[in-house]
Design an enzyme around this catalytic site. Sequence first.
Site, PDB file in Angstrom:
ATOM      1  N   ASP A 247      -6.206  14.130 -23.310  1.00 51.86           N
ATOM      2  CA  ASP A 247      -6.724  13.379 -24.443  1.00 51.86           C
ATOM      3  C   ASP A 247      -6.015  12.029 -24.617  1.00 51.86           C
ATOM      4  O   ASP A 247      -6.633  11.053 -25.039  1.00 51.86           O
ATOM      5  CB  ASP A 247      -6.534  14.232 -25.714  1.00 51.86           C
ATOM      6  N   HIS A 252      -4.643   6.222 -23.262  1.00 56.17           N
ATOM      7  CA  HIS A 252      -3.910   5.424 -24.254  1.00 56.17           C
ATOM      8  C   HIS A 252      -2.439   5.178 -23.866  1.00 56.17           C
ATOM      9  O   HIS A 252      -1.955   4.051 -23.904  1.00 56.17           O
ATOM     10  CB  HIS A 252      -3.950   6.104 -25.620  1.00 56.17           C
TER      11      HIS A 252
HETATM   12  C1  BG6 Z   1      -8.473   9.536 -29.474  1.00 58.97           C
HETATM   13  C2  BG6 Z   1      -8.109  10.986 -29.279  1.00 58.97           C
HETATM   14  O1  BG6 Z   1      -8.845   8.954 -28.256  1.00 58.97           O
HETATM   15  O2  BG6 Z   1      -7.342   8.852 -29.995  1.00 58.97           O
HETATM   16  C3  BG6 Z   1      -7.680  11.600 -30.597  1.00 58.97           C
HETATM   17  O3  BG6 Z   1      -9.229  11.681 -28.768  1.00 58.97           O
HETATM   18  C4  BG6 Z   1      -6.545  10.796 -31.211  1.00 58.97           C
HETATM   19  O4  BG6 Z   1      -7.287  12.958 -30.425  1.00 58.97           O
HETATM   20  C5  BG6 Z   1      -6.911   9.319 -31.263  1.00 58.97           C
HETATM   21  O5  BG6 Z   1      -6.324  11.292 -32.520  1.00 58.97           O
HETATM   22  C6  BG6 Z   1      -5.714   8.497 -31.676  1.00 58.97           C
HETATM   23  O6  BG6 Z   1      -6.127   7.184 -31.931  1.00 58.97           O
HETATM   24  P1  BG6 Z   1      -5.351   6.274 -32.966  1.00 58.97           P
HETATM   25  O7  BG6 Z   1      -6.047   4.966 -32.896  1.00 58.97           O
HETATM   26  O8  BG6 Z   1      -5.450   6.946 -34.304  1.00 58.97           O
HETATM   27  O9  BG6 Z   1      -3.930   6.238 -32.481  1.00 58.97           O
END
Ligand code: BG6
Length: 501
Positions: A247, A252
Amino acid sequence: MTKQTIPAAPACTLFLFGANGDLVKRLLMPALYNLSRDGLLDRNLRIVGVDHNPASAEDFAGRLHSFMAERDKGGEGAAKCLDEKLWSRLAKCLDYQTGDFLDPATYQAIGKRIDKTSHGNAIFYLATSPRFFPEVAQRLGEAGLLDESGGGFRRVVVEKPFGTDLASAEALNACLLKVMGERQIYRIDHYLGKETVQNILVSRFSNGLFESFWNNHYIDHVQITAAETVGVETRGAFYDNTGALRDMVPNHLFQLLAMVAMEPPAAFGADAVRGEKAKVIGAIRPWSAKMALKNSVRGQYTVGKQGRKRLPGYRQEANVAEDSQTETYVALKVMIDNWRWAGVPFYLRTGKRMSVRDTEIAICFKPAPYAQFRESELERPKPNYLKIQIQPNEGMWFDLQAKRPGPELVMENVELGFAYKDFFKMTPATGYETLIYDCLTGDQTLFQRADNIENGWRAVQPFLDAWAKDGEVHEYPAGQDGPEAGHELLTRDKREWHRLG
Ligand code: BG6
């Protein structure tokens, strides 16, 4: 990037596949609203929702309006005050096409909706469940909708998750590239829409100061953390098949790693920037099965507390298997095999239901070369950190040692810092504004190229393979910062995680 001084994006017909899903109402529509407020959308932009439920354009617009108005009462993200005049202008651009994603007739109907006033320009945004990505792309191709020979651009935006492992990501790339060129594909990672993430490159490469110490001579190690307080919310079914590693990490966290670790690109164009990112992700050392187990920790939250609030364990969440072994926390140690980073570990961690929400990069510097102040109580000063705070409380801080005033030689930790809120007016945004604008204007810099994605999966594949056969999932109480084993990953290297928050 000051969007206020830039021109409106060209006219286009934007098709939102999965129009009735969460992404459209929570993020895409608020982002389009913000772009419209800032004068960055062309008057002839058409936004066509595509989904299987029969509905009219008015139903579609009405549903989005109710959500946005409701959200103003306290949601997170976009403009806090829905301007009805502005909304009605945007609502006039909205349309809806009922259609099954697998039915060729849907694509015939879509073809007829590509507006002549937008010069035949069209964007197909796949905000659907990922199982439809190859199907929709293939049918768009078969219907001739990706053909740019008429002069208009044709682009496809692909949401995450992009594959579930290396093989599936390669297969999806191959499928997309069969019907369109790489320059037509916009693979989204919403972290790249965050101002603080974009700022890493600007800070690194526009301040000569950083380059002098940005290497293995001065940096001891790097920590990248994305801690969340939320659990899996309504996404149990998706999450239980996915887990924290898939995920968050190849997308990220690796984007953050790439921003910190990449070499300066020769230019700030899409190819140069993405080329450097692909190189650095490609340089992550592929661990053997034994080393992958040694350098990773999986955790799963159990019943716990946040303040006084009792929180359920992961296995009690809706649509999660009672005996699930899916990780909600992961900590990894990775090494980058290139000259700049040889010998510098990168520790990555992410988890749900941790004590605080905190996405940060902590660069830990090597200590001063010898104990200058050995007679004082601070014979071994603490290491210096540069903390790049992605969210919340966006900013950058250096942790330094300073002498506490007084006759005694006592050192104390102080901070040199910059908080966004002190320097810039940050209008609330979803993070999708820049990405949508860039897609409309044809700038792929902030989108992932096929090799970026595949290199990311290649680097996590050893962990997936090792875990499929072996290893333990450690429990941690909801509301705490992961399992003990996550801390041991660093203490065994005589290091510790930077304090969260
Ligand atoms: C998403 C995930 O891509 O990013 C989620 O699927 C996660 O599980 C989210 O909560 C986090 O994004 P941000 O912008 O809140 O850090």
